[in-house]
Design a protein around this motif. Structure first.
Motif, PDB file in Angstrom:
ATOM      1  N   TRP A 275       0.809  -1.226   0.000  1.00  0.00           N
ATOM      2  CA  TRP A 275       0.000   0.000   0.000  1.00  0.00           C
ATOM      3  C   TRP A 275       0.834   1.264   0.000  1.00  0.00           C
ATOM      4  N   ILE A 276       2.102   1.162   0.359  1.00  0.00           N
ATOM      5  CA  ILE A 276       2.969   2.341   0.264  1.00  0.00           C
ATOM      6  C   ILE A 276       3.209   2.660  -1.218  1.00  0.00           C
ATOM      7  N   ARG A 277       3.447   1.609  -2.016  1.00  0.00           N
ATOM      8  CA  ARG A 277       3.600   1.778  -3.466  1.00  0.00           C
ATOM      9  C   ARG A 277       2.322   2.375  -4.075  1.00  0.00           C
ATOM     10  N   GLN A 278       1.175   1.867  -3.652  1.00  0.00           N
ATOM     11  CA  GLN A 278      -0.091   2.372  -4.208  1.00  0.00           C
ATOM     12  C   GLN A 278      -0.305   3.842  -3.879  1.00  0.00           C
ATOM     13  N   ARG A 279      -0.013   4.236  -2.649  1.00  0.00           N
ATOM     14  CA  ARG A 279      -0.255   5.626  -2.251  1.00  0.00           C
ATOM     15  C   ARG A 279       0.692   6.585  -2.953  1.00  0.00           C
ATOM     16  N   ILE A 280       1.944   6.172  -3.121  1.00  0.00           N
ATOM     17  CA  ILE A 280       2.918   7.044  -3.782  1.00  0.00           C
ATOM     18  C   ILE A 280       2.751   7.003  -5.293  1.00  0.00           C
ATOM     19  N   GLY A 281       2.255   5.865  -5.795  1.00  0.00           N
ATOM     20  CA  GLY A 281       2.034   5.744  -7.235  1.00  0.00           C
ATOM     21  C   GLY A 281       3.290   5.355  -7.999  1.00  0.00           C
ATOM     22  N   LEU A 282       4.293   4.865  -7.265  1.00  0.00           N
ATOM     23  CA  LEU A 282       5.563   4.456  -7.871  1.00  0.00           C
ATOM     24  C   LEU A 282       6.082   3.213  -7.166  1.00  0.00           C
TER      25      LEU A 282
ATOM     26  N   ILE B 169      12.459  10.178   5.365  1.00  0.00           N
ATOM     27  CA  ILE B 169      10.994  10.160   5.399  1.00  0.00           C
ATOM     28  C   ILE B 169      10.468  11.597   5.534  1.00  0.00           C
ATOM     29  N   ASN B 170      11.051  12.361   6.439  1.00  0.00           N
ATOM     30  CA  ASN B 170      10.620  13.758   6.620  1.00  0.00           C
ATOM     31  C   ASN B 170      10.721  14.534   5.310  1.00  0.00           C
ATOM     32  N   TRP B 171      11.779  14.285   4.568  1.00  0.00           N
ATOM     33  CA  TRP B 171      11.988  14.977   3.295  1.00  0.00           C
ATOM     34  C   TRP B 171      10.996  14.505   2.230  1.00  0.00           C
ATOM     35  N   LEU B 172      10.773  13.169   2.193  1.00  0.00           N
ATOM     36  CA  LEU B 172       9.834  12.608   1.203  1.00  0.00           C
ATOM     37  C   LEU B 172       8.415  13.143   1.415  1.00  0.00           C
ATOM     38  N   ILE B 173       8.035  13.299   2.688  1.00  0.00           N
ATOM     39  CA  ILE B 173       6.677  13.781   2.999  1.00  0.00           C
ATOM     40  C   ILE B 173       6.417  15.131   2.336  1.00  0.00           C
ATOM     41  N   GLY B 174       7.478  15.927   2.191  1.00  0.00           N
ATOM     42  CA  GLY B 174       7.331  17.229   1.553  1.00  0.00           C
ATOM     43  C   GLY B 174       7.242  17.174   0.031  1.00  0.00           C
ATOM     44  N   GLN B 175       7.343  15.945  -0.537  1.00  0.00           N
ATOM     45  CA  GLN B 175       7.373  15.819  -2.002  1.00  0.00           C
ATOM     46  C   GLN B 175       5.995  15.622  -2.625  1.00  0.00           C
ATOM     47  N   GLY B 176       4.945  15.610  -1.814  1.00  0.00           N
ATOM     48  CA  GLY B 176       3.610  15.495  -2.411  1.00  0.00           C
ATOM     49  C   GLY B 176       2.635  14.764  -1.507  1.00  0.00           C
ATOM     50  N   GLU B 177       1.365  14.851  -1.875  1.00  0.00           N
ATOM     51  CA  GLU B 177       0.273  14.290  -1.079  1.00  0.00           C
ATOM     52  C   GLU B 177       0.398  12.764  -0.912  1.00  0.00           C
ATOM     53  N   GLY B 178       0.784  12.089  -2.004  1.00  0.00           N
ATOM     54  CA  GLY B 178       0.916  10.627  -1.956  1.00  0.00           C
ATOM     55  C   GLY B 178       1.924  10.186  -0.911  1.00  0.00           C
ATOM     56  N   TYR B 179       3.043  10.901  -0.833  1.00  0.00           N
ATOM     57  CA  TYR B 179       4.077  10.578   0.162  1.00  0.00           C
ATOM     58  C   TYR B 179       3.559  10.828   1.571  1.00  0.00           C
ATOM     59  N   THR B 180       2.834  11.930   1.731  1.00  0.00           N
ATOM     60  CA  THR B 180       2.277  12.260   3.046  1.00  0.00           C
ATOM     61  C   THR B 180       1.364  11.129   3.517  1.00  0.00           C
ATOM     62  N   GLN B 181       0.509  10.653   2.596  1.00  0.00           N
ATOM     63  CA  GLN B 181      -0.420   9.565   2.949  1.00  0.00           C
ATOM     64  C   GLN B 181       0.348   8.263   3.224  1.00  0.00           C
ATOM     65  N   ALA B 182       1.364   8.011   2.409  1.00  0.00           N
ATOM     66  CA  ALA B 182       2.119   6.756   2.551  1.00  0.00           C
ATOM     67  C   ALA B 182       2.813   6.665   3.908  1.00  0.00           C
ATOM     68  N   PHE B 183       3.325   7.807   4.377  1.00  0.00           N
ATOM     69  CA  PHE B 183       4.107   7.781   5.626  1.00  0.00           C
ATOM     70  C   PHE B 183       3.312   8.280   6.833  1.00  0.00           C
ATOM     71  N   GLU B 184       1.979   8.365   6.660  1.00  0.00           N
ATOM     72  CA  GLU B 184       1.091   8.842   7.722  1.00  0.00           C
ATOM     73  C   GLU B 184       1.281   8.048   9.021  1.00  0.00           C
ATOM     74  N   LYS B 185       1.271   6.695   8.889  1.00  0.00           N
ATOM     75  CA  LYS B 185       1.458   5.849  10.088  1.00  0.00           C
ATOM     76  C   LYS B 185       2.889   5.334  10.062  1.00  0.00           C
ATOM     77  N   ARG B 186       3.804   6.217  10.417  1.00  0.00           N
ATOM     78  CA  ARG B 186       5.224   5.909  10.297  1.00  0.00           C
ATOM     79  C   ARG B 186       5.627   4.723  11.165  1.00  0.00           C
TER      80      ARG B 186
END
Lengths: 153, 83
Positions: free
Chosen positions: B8-15, B33-50
């Protein structure tokens, strides 16, 4: 030996190959995992129509080799084999085969149980179930974690 | 750095995989992870439950304070469910 493959396997053939020319073997224990048709969510009656198994090529092989080497360190095994499938599977299909051979039954039984318990918590596979309610990723079960934890040294 | 995403991390990021240039101040998994979260909504959702996410560096499990290098292969994935 470990094998990651999309195609099905025949348990009899695999055990015959594994034990060929090894007369020191006194017993073989095997675990064969199948796709259930009930989702493992307690209290629901969701049916599974199909399952897709994703894995991390490279790391999967690495982790399984490490786990198999650990089993061989802990028990006097004469042969061991782990086959794990990936890709699209249906209820009733075989997913995994773990089999261990030793001179005596206790080592074979214990090593087999250790391998499947560790595999479930360490090998990078993920199950996506296609149910009547849509697709859902299978979640880790606490009972699996507890089963693996009892082998910690 | 080669970064891989599964389930589901792949699905949320789309890559499934991407090659990224690491900013010089990103030196650990947690900082990545902190840096990736700033790269778009998909990353934010993917790392929501870190806290449920598992990470591997060069195909070995590591903790979030593990250092990362430019030629590392870093993989993020949910708890495993094989067997």
């Amino acid at each position: 030996m470990i094998r990651i493959q999309e195609e099905d396997f025949d348990v009899g053939t695999e055990i015959a190959l594994m034990t060929a020319d090894k007369a020191m073997i006194g017993g073989i224990a095997a675990f064969i995992g199948l796709v259930r048709d009930m989702a493992p969510v307690e209290g629901t009656d969701k049916r599974i129509n199909a399952m897709n198994l994703e894995h991390y090529p490279g790391m999967t092989e690495k982790k399984l080799c490490e786990i198999e080497a650990e089993a061989n360190r802990r028990w006097p095994l004469d042969a061991s084999l782990v086959i794990h499938r990936y890709g699209s599977l249906k209820p009733g299909d075989q997913i995994v085969l773990v089999t261990c051979a030793s001179a005596h039954r206790q080592a074979a039984f214990e090593a087999c149980q250790f391998l499947i318990d560790w595999l479930k918590t360490e090998a990078p596979f993920w199950k996506l179930e296609d149910t009547d309610d849509g697709t859902m990723w299978v979640e880790t079960r606490d009972t699996d974690k507890a089963a693996a934890a009892r082998w910690k040294k | 750095m080669k970064i891989l995403y599964f389930a589901w991390i792949r699905q949320r990021i789309g890559l499934a995989v991407e090659e990224l240039e690491r900013p010089p101040d990103v030196t650990t998994v947690n900082e990545l992870i902190n840096w990736l979260i700033g790269q778009g909504e998909g990353y934010t959702q993917a790392f929501e439950k870190r806290d449920v996410i598992r990470v591997a560096v060069n195909q070995d499990y590591v903790s979030f304070d593990h250092p990362i290098a430019d030629d590392d292969e870093i993989a993020f994935f949910p708890p495993v469910t094989g067997g």
